[in-house]
Design a protein around this motif. Sequence first.
Motif, mmCIF file in Angstrom:
data_model
loop_
_atom_site.group_PDB
_atom_site.id
_atom_site.type_symbol
_atom_site.label_atom_id
_atom_site.label_comp_id
_atom_site.label_asym_id
_atom_site.label_seq_id
_atom_site.Cartn_x
_atom_site.Cartn_y
_atom_site.Cartn_z
ATOM 1 N N HIS A 290 3.813 -3.534 17.164
ATOM 2 C CA HIS A 290 3.278 -4.758 16.577
ATOM 3 C C HIS A 290 2.541 -5.481 17.683
ATOM 4 O O HIS A 290 3.075 -5.665 18.786
ATOM 5 C CB HIS A 290 4.404 -5.638 16.030
ATOM 6 N N SER A 291 1.293 -5.860 17.452
ATOM 7 C CA SER A 291 0.510 -6.481 18.519
ATOM 8 C C SER A 291 -0.419 -7.540 17.958
ATOM 9 O O SER A 291 -0.990 -7.387 16.873
ATOM 10 C CB SER A 291 -0.312 -5.415 19.266
ATOM 11 N N VAL A 292 -0.544 -8.615 18.719
ATOM 12 C CA VAL A 292 -1.465 -9.697 18.380
ATOM 13 C C VAL A 292 -2.336 -9.973 19.600
ATOM 14 O O VAL A 292 -1.807 -10.292 20.667
ATOM 15 C CB VAL A 292 -0.706 -10.983 17.988
ATOM 16 N N PRO A 293 -3.655 -9.810 19.487
ATOM 17 C CA PRO A 293 -4.536 -10.069 20.634
ATOM 18 C C PRO A 293 -4.305 -11.456 21.219
ATOM 19 O O PRO A 293 -4.232 -12.448 20.494
ATOM 20 C CB PRO A 293 -5.936 -9.929 20.032
ATOM 21 N N GLY A 294 -4.148 -11.504 22.525
ATOM 22 C CA GLY A 294 -3.936 -12.757 23.220
ATOM 23 C C GLY A 294 -2.489 -13.207 23.282
ATOM 24 O O GLY A 294 -2.169 -14.150 24.012
ATOM 25 N N GLU A 295 -1.612 -12.536 22.537
ATOM 26 C CA GLU A 295 -0.205 -12.938 22.520
ATOM 27 C C GLU A 295 0.735 -11.864 23.055
ATOM 28 O O GLU A 295 1.824 -12.175 23.513
ATOM 29 C CB GLU A 295 0.216 -13.320 21.101
#
Length: 310
Positions: A290-295
Motif C-alpha cells: 500500500h503506497s501513497v506518493p509523498g507519504e
Amino acid sequence: MGSSDASQARNIHQYPQHSQEKLALQAEIEPAVQRAESGSPPEAETIQQLEQALLKTRKRFDSFISAAGHELRTPLTTIKGNAQLALRRLEKLRRKVGQQEQIDASTLGADLERLQQPLDYIVYRVNEQDKMISDLLDVSRVQSGKISIVMRPCNLVQIVQNAVQNTHEMDRIIDLTVPEEESQITIHADPERVEQALNALLSNAMKYSMPDRPVKVMLTIEEREASRMAQVQVQDYGTGIPADELDNIWDISYRVKGIEVQDGSSVGLGLGLFLFRALIERQQGAIGVHSVPGEGSLFWFTLPLAQQES
C-alpha cells in the motif's frame, strides 16, 4: 495499518504468484503455441507477434545486462581508487618512519587513522558488491527453478529480531512491534530465506526514506477464514509510489521514474523486490503493498503458521 485496513485502501495491491511481465509475455505467445500443438501452420500475424515478443524480451535483457555491468563496475572503480590512496599513504608513512628515529604517538595515530579510512571504504564496497553478486546468482536460480529453500519449523519472532538488529549498524531508527503475548511464532519455512526477504524490504524502506525518519516493522497474527497466518509489515515514511507503478516494482531491475534514493548508496541492480516476492511465494506466502506518493509505503507478507500453531 493492518492487512484488513490495507485491503480497503485505494492503492492496495496483493499479487498472485505470476508476475505481470510473465503473464503479458504468455498472453502474446499462447496463440502460437496452441496452433503449433494443433499442427496448424503459423499465420503471418502470429509470426509477427512472436517476433515482437522476442524483441521485447531481448531489449529487456540487453537493458538489464547494460545496467548490471555499470552497477558492478562502480564499486570496483572506488575500490581501486581507495586501494591506491591507501598505498600512497602507507608509502608516505614508511618514509616518515625511515627518516625519524622517534615519532610522536599522536602524529602516528593520526597517520594510521588516515590510512584506515580508505581501507574501511574498500571493505564497505566489497560487501556491497558481494551482495549484488549474490542477488544476481539467486535471481538466476529462481528463474531456473533451482533456488534452495529448506523448509522447517522456525521462530518468526527471532527471524524478525535478527533482521532488525542487523540494521543497527546503519544508524537508522527501526521501530519493532511484536505481540506481547507471543514470544514465539512458529512458521514452517526457510529461516535464512525469510530473513533475506525481510532484509530486502528493510533495505528498500531505508533507501527511499530520509535518514531521520523511522521505519516501522510490525509482526502480527492474522485470522483468515480457515487458517491463521503470520504477517510482517514494513512501513516507511518516504517518497511513496504512484498507483500506476505498483504493478511494475516487482520486475527485475525496474526503477520507478522520478523516485530518488534518499539515504545510502544508489548503487544496486534493482533485484531486491523481485527476490523478496519470489522467496515468499515459494514458501506458500503472499505479499502486498500500500503506497501513497509523498507519504510512504507499507509492504507486507504473510506466511502460514506451522501446524502446531494453528
